[in-house]
Design a protein around this motif. Structure first.
Motif, PDB file in Angstrom:
ATOM      1  N   VAL A   1       0.853  -1.192   0.000  1.00  0.00           N
ATOM      2  CA  VAL A   1       0.000   0.000   0.000  1.00  0.00           C
ATOM      3  C   VAL A   1       0.888   1.241   0.000  1.00  0.00           C
ATOM      4  O   VAL A   1       1.832   1.316   0.773  1.00  0.00           O
ATOM      5  CB  VAL A   1      -0.916  -0.039   1.250  1.00  0.00           C
ATOM      6  CG1 VAL A   1      -1.724   1.240   1.358  1.00  0.00           C
ATOM      7  CG2 VAL A   1      -1.841  -1.249   1.175  1.00  0.00           C
ATOM      8  N   PRO A   2       0.607   2.228  -0.877  1.00  0.00           N
ATOM      9  CA  PRO A   2       1.469   3.419  -0.911  1.00  0.00           C
ATOM     10  C   PRO A   2       1.308   4.247   0.376  1.00  0.00           C
ATOM     11  O   PRO A   2       0.256   4.198   1.015  1.00  0.00           O
ATOM     12  CB  PRO A   2       0.959   4.207  -2.122  1.00  0.00           C
ATOM     13  CG  PRO A   2      -0.397   3.688  -2.386  1.00  0.00           C
ATOM     14  CD  PRO A   2      -0.474   2.288  -1.870  1.00  0.00           C
ATOM     15  N   PRO A   3       2.339   5.019   0.731  1.00  0.00           N
ATOM     16  CA  PRO A   3       2.298   5.764   1.996  1.00  0.00           C
ATOM     17  C   PRO A   3       1.138   6.746   2.068  1.00  0.00           C
ATOM     18  O   PRO A   3       0.583   6.990   3.145  1.00  0.00           O
ATOM     19  CB  PRO A   3       3.642   6.505   2.032  1.00  0.00           C
ATOM     20  CG  PRO A   3       4.383   6.137   0.800  1.00  0.00           C
ATOM     21  CD  PRO A   3       3.602   5.164   0.006  1.00  0.00           C
ATOM     22  N   TYR A   4       0.700   7.318   0.909  1.00  0.00           N
ATOM     23  CA  TYR A   4      -0.381   8.310   0.978  1.00  0.00           C
ATOM     24  C   TYR A   4      -1.747   7.685   1.274  1.00  0.00           C
ATOM     25  O   TYR A   4      -2.743   8.390   1.410  1.00  0.00           O
ATOM     26  CB  TYR A   4      -0.422   9.184  -0.278  1.00  0.00           C
ATOM     27  CG  TYR A   4      -0.347   8.433  -1.582  1.00  0.00           C
ATOM     28  CD1 TYR A   4       0.816   8.421  -2.330  1.00  0.00           C
ATOM     29  CD2 TYR A   4      -1.456   7.752  -2.077  1.00  0.00           C
ATOM     30  CE1 TYR A   4       0.890   7.741  -3.536  1.00  0.00           C
ATOM     31  CE2 TYR A   4      -1.394   7.070  -3.280  1.00  0.00           C
ATOM     32  CZ  TYR A   4      -0.211   7.067  -4.002  1.00  0.00           C
ATOM     33  OH  TYR A   4      -0.147   6.384  -5.193  1.00  0.00           O
ATOM     34  N   ALA A   5      -1.789   6.353   1.437  1.00  0.00           N
ATOM     35  CA  ALA A   5      -3.054   5.716   1.850  1.00  0.00           C
ATOM     36  C   ALA A   5      -3.500   6.267   3.210  1.00  0.00           C
ATOM     37  O   ALA A   5      -4.691   6.319   3.515  1.00  0.00           O
ATOM     38  CB  ALA A   5      -2.877   4.207   1.925  1.00  0.00           C
TER      39      ALA A   5
ATOM     40  N   ASP B   1      -5.403  17.001   1.288  1.00  0.00           N
ATOM     41  CA  ASP B   1      -6.597  17.769   1.669  1.00  0.00           C
ATOM     42  C   ASP B   1      -7.883  17.054   1.266  1.00  0.00           C
ATOM     43  O   ASP B   1      -8.837  17.675   0.785  1.00  0.00           O
ATOM     44  CB  ASP B   1      -6.569  19.171   1.011  1.00  0.00           C
ATOM     45  CG  ASP B   1      -5.290  19.913   1.341  1.00  0.00           C
ATOM     46  OD1 ASP B   1      -4.803  19.755   2.485  1.00  0.00           O
ATOM     47  OD2 ASP B   1      -4.764  20.598   0.449  1.00  0.00           O
ATOM     48  N   GLY B   2      -7.874  15.747   1.417  1.00  0.00           N
ATOM     49  CA  GLY B   2      -9.082  14.975   1.132  1.00  0.00           C
ATOM     50  C   GLY B   2      -9.363  14.774  -0.349  1.00  0.00           C
ATOM     51  O   GLY B   2     -10.410  14.257  -0.728  1.00  0.00           O
ATOM     52  N   ARG B   3      -8.447  15.201  -1.201  1.00  0.00           N
ATOM     53  CA  ARG B   3      -8.672  15.047  -2.655  1.00  0.00           C
ATOM     54  C   ARG B   3      -7.660  14.066  -3.229  1.00  0.00           C
ATOM     55  O   ARG B   3      -6.456  14.187  -2.999  1.00  0.00           O
ATOM     56  CB  ARG B   3      -8.531  16.390  -3.373  1.00  0.00           C
ATOM     57  CG  ARG B   3      -9.517  17.431  -2.863  1.00  0.00           C
ATOM     58  CD  ARG B   3      -9.374  18.725  -3.634  1.00  0.00           C
ATOM     59  NE  ARG B   3     -10.077  18.673  -4.907  1.00  0.00           N
ATOM     60  CZ  ARG B   3     -11.391  18.848  -5.035  1.00  0.00           C
ATOM     61  NH1 ARG B   3     -12.138  19.068  -3.973  1.00  0.00           N
ATOM     62  NH2 ARG B   3     -11.953  18.795  -6.221  1.00  0.00           N
ATOM     63  N   ALA B   4      -8.176  13.085  -3.969  1.00  0.00           N
ATOM     64  CA  ALA B   4      -7.297  12.140  -4.669  1.00  0.00           C
ATOM     65  C   ALA B   4      -6.892  12.787  -5.984  1.00  0.00           C
ATOM     66  O   ALA B   4      -7.737  13.338  -6.697  1.00  0.00           O
ATOM     67  CB  ALA B   4      -8.041  10.837  -4.926  1.00  0.00           C
ATOM     68  N   ARG B   5      -5.591  12.738  -6.282  1.00  0.00           N
ATOM     69  CA  ARG B   5      -5.102  13.367  -7.534  1.00  0.00           C
ATOM     70  C   ARG B   5      -4.577  12.283  -8.474  1.00  0.00           C
ATOM     71  O   ARG B   5      -3.770  11.448  -8.060  1.00  0.00           O
ATOM     72  CB  ARG B   5      -3.975  14.357  -7.216  1.00  0.00           C
ATOM     73  CG  ARG B   5      -4.430  15.415  -6.235  1.00  0.00           C
ATOM     74  CD  ARG B   5      -3.883  16.800  -6.551  1.00  0.00           C
ATOM     75  NE  ARG B   5      -4.784  17.809  -6.005  1.00  0.00           N
ATOM     76  CZ  ARG B   5      -4.682  18.300  -4.757  1.00  0.00           C
ATOM     77  NH1 ARG B   5      -3.725  17.904  -3.973  1.00  0.00           N
ATOM     78  NH2 ARG B   5      -5.551  19.193  -4.322  1.00  0.00           N
TER      79      ARG B   5
ATOM     80  N   LEU C   1      -9.129  14.247 -13.167  1.00  0.00           N
ATOM     81  CA  LEU C   1      -7.773  14.377 -12.611  1.00  0.00           C
ATOM     82  C   LEU C   1      -7.820  14.485 -11.091  1.00  0.00           C
ATOM     83  O   LEU C   1      -6.787  14.424 -10.433  1.00  0.00           O
ATOM     84  CB  LEU C   1      -7.061  15.588 -13.216  1.00  0.00           C
ATOM     85  CG  LEU C   1      -6.778  15.477 -14.724  1.00  0.00           C
ATOM     86  CD1 LEU C   1      -6.173  16.765 -15.265  1.00  0.00           C
ATOM     87  CD2 LEU C   1      -5.852  14.293 -15.029  1.00  0.00           C
ATOM     88  N   GLU C   2      -9.023  14.660 -10.546  1.00  0.00           N
ATOM     89  CA  GLU C   2      -9.178  14.790  -9.084  1.00  0.00           C
ATOM     90  C   GLU C   2     -10.485  14.155  -8.663  1.00  0.00           C
ATOM     91  O   GLU C   2     -11.437  14.089  -9.453  1.00  0.00           O
ATOM     92  CB  GLU C   2      -9.240  16.271  -8.710  1.00  0.00           C
ATOM     93  CG  GLU C   2      -7.896  16.883  -8.509  1.00  0.00           C
ATOM     94  CD  GLU C   2      -8.015  18.179  -7.711  1.00  0.00           C
ATOM     95  OE1 GLU C   2      -6.970  18.790  -7.521  1.00  0.00           O
ATOM     96  OE2 GLU C   2      -9.122  18.568  -7.275  1.00  0.00           O
ATOM     97  N   LEU C   3     -10.509  13.724  -7.421  1.00  0.00           N
ATOM     98  CA  LEU C   3     -11.762  13.185  -6.871  1.00  0.00           C
ATOM     99  C   LEU C   3     -11.818  13.618  -5.413  1.00  0.00           C
ATOM    100  O   LEU C   3     -10.860  13.378  -4.657  1.00  0.00           O
ATOM    101  CB  LEU C   3     -11.724  11.660  -6.990  1.00  0.00           C
ATOM    102  CG  LEU C   3     -12.975  10.862  -6.702  1.00  0.00           C
ATOM    103  CD1 LEU C   3     -14.136  11.314  -7.593  1.00  0.00           C
ATOM    104  CD2 LEU C   3     -12.705   9.372  -6.962  1.00  0.00           C
TER     105      LEU C   3
END
Ligand SMILES: Cc1cc2nc3c(=O)[nH]c(=O)nc-3n(C[C@H](O)[C@H](O)[C@H](O)COP(=O)(O)OP(=O)(O)OC[C@H]3O[C@@H](n4cnc5c(N)ncnc54)[C@H](O)[C@@H]3O)c2cc1C
Length: 412
Positions: free
Chosen positions: A135-139, A268-272, A318-320
């Protein structure tokens, strides 16, 4: 307790090794932390079916002899088959014996478990390639309101919260879970990075029949151009369904799955997502056609039917926003990695992977590893790879023990 070889892990690879050592009269023990086939019993989701056809699920002295050679076995059926195999070969397995440490001892190794310590001049690490989710660290940045799971936690779509899911990954696990979760009535967004596209069938035959006949799976690790990279590509986008259904990106798009690019981070709560979706799909298409060209060349004629270019969404997001209540679950289908935290030996690289040359661990004597992708051949990635890999490594062990003038038998 002393023996000639300690095998750690009673998955199919450790048991196949046990069969080979028994054939050579080499005394050994198989240490297993759970029951035989523990990974398939406890770490896979129940609806999982192998993506390799049944005829290819074969082990030393144990060909597939079931009634459905072209079918695809469930995880439960495979666990049953591996248990039967352990019984058929009379493998000396010690279950519920977790290896806590392996260190140097005299001219060999001490293998420490909570049931005692074994010493041996040779050790085979057959603990599998997929012990932990990768799992990547930004999880960690997924908002607390969103459930975050890995395939090792997943037991079925009905256990997920109601509402949409973001699935990260584009290998076999990711596309299988996207298909299943979407069919459960949840909207799915699939974040697609580099991937391997293969048609389930080509010119009327399963793709694995082609690769088997054309010798693709027997290509050796030292013939592969960039072996480090090749060992880390994701599993192919294939599903072993009873109806032979495809689950490539086009099939998922047809179902209504939304494709986006590779997940680059969460802030900030946004997946890029990266803007590389078109590129990674074009690369996967190119590589698939290269393989199909090779198969045509082997067949001596060009095939008429070829999969179309992967269809792309017009404007992939590009964002969610993960905080607005749309996404309820993130599934990290971002791969698996081995766990060698118990190995007290200077054999790991900076990323925690065992350094080895075709399964012979480098820098030490008498240590071997099995069950890793492209270990000795392309087929090492799959269950059938154990047939040839264990034959090769058993003969290396026999040579090693003979040179040390070790008693090969009955030192238990
Ligand atoms: C989701 C998924 C789907 C797959 N699908 C396919 C497929 O369709 N076809 C195919 O050919 N391959 C498939 N594979 C790949 C292949 O099956 C694996 O490479 C295989 O499970 C590896 O077998 P193994 O015996 O090396 O490891 P495992 O089956 O993982 O066995 C390792 C054993 O070691 C034990 N162990 C681990 N640590 C310790 C310890 N410290 N002490 C004692 N025991 C320990 C574990 O409990 C386990 O029983 C899949 C893998 C995954 C993860």
């Amino acid at each position: 307790m002393r023996t000639a070889t300690v095998i750690i892990g009673a998955g199919h690879a450790g048991l196949a090794m046990s069969c080979r050592l028994a054939e050579l009269g080499i005394d050994h023990v198989v240490l297993e932390r759970g029951e035989v086939a523990n990974s398939w019993r406890t770490e896979r989701w129940p609806s999982l079916r192998l993506l390799t056809p049944n005829w290819q699920t074969k082990l030393p002295s144990f060909p597939y002899d079931g009634a459905d050679p072209d079918g695809f076995m469930s995880a439960g059926a495979l666990a049953g088959l591996i248990r039967r195999y352990a019984g058929a070969i009379g493998a000396p397995v010690r279950t519920h014996t977790t290896v806590r440490a392996v260190g140097f001892h005299d001219d060999g190794y001490a293998v420490t478990t909570e049931q005692g310590t074994w010493t041996a001049p040779t050790v085979v690490v057959a603990t599998g390639a997929c012990n932990l989710p990768n799992v990547p660290p930004y999880a960690d940045a997924v908002p607390a309101s969103v459930s975050s799971i890995t395939p090792m936690d997943y037991r079925g779509a009905d256990d997920l919260p109601e509402g949409a899911a973001l699935i990260v990954g584009a290998g076999a696990t990711a596309v299988q879970l996207a298909d299943e979760i979407h069919r459960s009535g949840r909207a799915v967004t699939l974040s697609v990075g580099e991937h391997v596209r293969l048609p389930r069938t080509y010119r009327g035959c399963d793709i694995f029949s082609w690769m088997e006949s054309a010798g693709v799976l027997d290509e050796r690790f030292d013939e592969v151009d960039d072996i480090v990279r090749a060992r880390h590509v994701s599993s192919p986008q294939l599903l072993g369904s009873p109806d032979g259904r495809a689950v490539d990106l086009d099939a998922l798009t047809d179902l209504g799955v939304r494709l986006v690019g590779r997940l680059a981070g969460i802030a900030d709560g946004r997946a890029r997502f990266s803007g590389s979706l078109a590129n990674v799909c074009a690369l996967a298409d190119l590589k698939m056609h290269r393989l199909l060209n090779r198969l045509d060349e082997w067949a001596g004629s060009a095939g008429q039917e070829r999969p179309e270019r992967t269809r792309l969404p017009r404007d992939p997001a590009l964002e969610l926003d993960l905080t607005n209540g749309e996404i309820h679950t993130v599934v990290w289908a971002t791969g698996f990695r081995p766990d060698y935290s118990w190995l007290d030996l200077p054999v790991l690289d900076r990323c925690g992977r065992i350094r080895h040359d075709g399964g012979v661990v480098t820098g030490v004597r008498g240590l071997y590893v099995l069950g890793l992708p492209l270990l000795r051949r392309r087929r090492s990635t799959f269950i059938s790879g154990a047939v040839s890999d264990t034959r090769d490594i058993a003969s290396l062990i026999w040579r090693d023990l003979s040179r040390r003038d070790c008693a090969l038998t009955a030192v238990r």
